[in-house]
Design a protein around this motif. Structure first.
Motif, mmCIF file in Angstrom:
data_model
loop_
_atom_site.group_PDB
_atom_site.id
_atom_site.type_symbol
_atom_site.label_atom_id
_atom_site.label_comp_id
_atom_site.label_asym_id
_atom_site.label_seq_id
_atom_site.Cartn_x
_atom_site.Cartn_y
_atom_site.Cartn_z
ATOM 1 N N SER A 229 60.164 25.705 -76.205
ATOM 2 C CA SER A 229 61.454 26.035 -76.408
ATOM 3 C C SER A 229 62.177 24.799 -76.766
ATOM 4 O O SER A 229 63.210 24.803 -77.717
ATOM 5 C CB SER A 229 62.073 26.193 -74.912
ATOM 6 N N GLU B 96 62.868 33.234 -77.940
ATOM 7 C CA GLU B 96 62.329 33.045 -79.254
ATOM 8 C C GLU B 96 60.725 33.548 -79.362
ATOM 9 O O GLU B 96 60.032 33.469 -78.403
ATOM 10 C CB GLU B 96 62.366 31.626 -79.589
ATOM 11 N N GLN C 54 61.269 24.325 -80.305
ATOM 12 C CA GLN C 54 62.022 25.325 -81.315
ATOM 13 C C GLN C 54 63.511 24.868 -81.646
ATOM 14 O O GLN C 54 64.028 25.175 -82.657
ATOM 15 C CB GLN C 54 61.885 26.489 -80.735
ATOM 16 N N SER C 55 64.244 24.553 -80.610
ATOM 17 C CA SER C 55 65.550 24.102 -80.549
ATOM 18 C C SER C 55 65.610 22.903 -81.483
ATOM 19 O O SER C 55 66.579 22.722 -82.337
ATOM 20 C CB SER C 55 66.132 23.857 -79.400
#
Length: 217
Positions: free
Chosen positions: A209, A111, A212-213
């Motif tokens: 991460s 990402e 973002q998830s």
């Protein structure tokens, strides 16, 4: 022959010596042993390791918590004697490397984190920080690592999942080097070993991460 292993958890402050272009073999062996040790520790006592890295950096209780994690059973079979010395910040970085590889290591698409909100990294309050400067060193490392991850998430990912002392590690570091002067705050200096660089990138990469998830942005 089953190797004899000596595990020394050195709870000392400060940054490691700067890395040379190539690791000397004993240094590479020590880095590999540390990676194996932390992977094993996360697998066997993950909740204890997570508890340790949840303690704000600079909190005086951190040293005792880390000391309780020390175990030679996770060193496995190695060739020759292994003396493993871990600074708290190095151990912390290795833990986030292991966490990232377990959760996001197989990601097919990395990402773009450049637009995510700033992160707050856990440090003790000024009243409870130790006098060794761990908190200040940590915040500088996180500022640099966060900047590098947002600038080149793919190279950051490649570094964290790369094998210790491999060509992949060297390639990822070389990809990130052009951004390093840009990411170091003005007026500050920072010397990083390869282990420290990996850790400085691993924690922001893991946290971003996860963010973002969870947000789906």
């Amino acid at each position: 022959m089953i190797a004899r292993a000596l595990l020394l958890l050195a709870l000392v402050a400060g940054l490691a010596a700067p890395a040379h272009a190539r690791d000397k073999e004993p240094e590479a062996d020590a880095r590999k042993a540390m990676s194996v040790y932390v992977d094993c520790l996360l697998n066997r006592s993950g909740y204890k390791l997570r508890k340790a890295i949840d303690i704000p950096v600079g909190d005086p209780s951190l040293a005792a918590t880390l000391a309780k994690l020390a175990t030679s059973s996770c060193l496995g079979d190695t060739s020759g004697d292994v003396e493993l010395r871990m600074q708290p910040l190095v151990l912390r970085g290795a833990a986030f490397e292991s966490l990232y590889r377990n959760k996001f290591g197989d990601a097919l698409e990395i990402e773009d984190f450049s637009q995510l909100a700033p992160l707050e990294y856990p440090v003790a309050t000024p009243e409870t920080q130790n006098v060794d400067g761990d908190a200040a060193s940590y915040l500088l490392m996180m500022a640099v690592g966060d900047c590098l991850v947002r600038a080149d998430a793919s190279a950051s990912h490649n570094l964290v999942i790369s094998e210790i002392a491999s060509a992949g590690e060297t390639d990822a570091i070389q990809s990130l080097m052009p951004m390093l002067p840009v990411c170091i705050p003005a007026g500050r200096t920072l010397e990083l070993s390869r282990s420290m660089l990996r850790g400085a990138i691993a924690e922001p990469l893991y946290r971003l991460s996860v963010q973002q998830s969870e947000t789906g942005l």
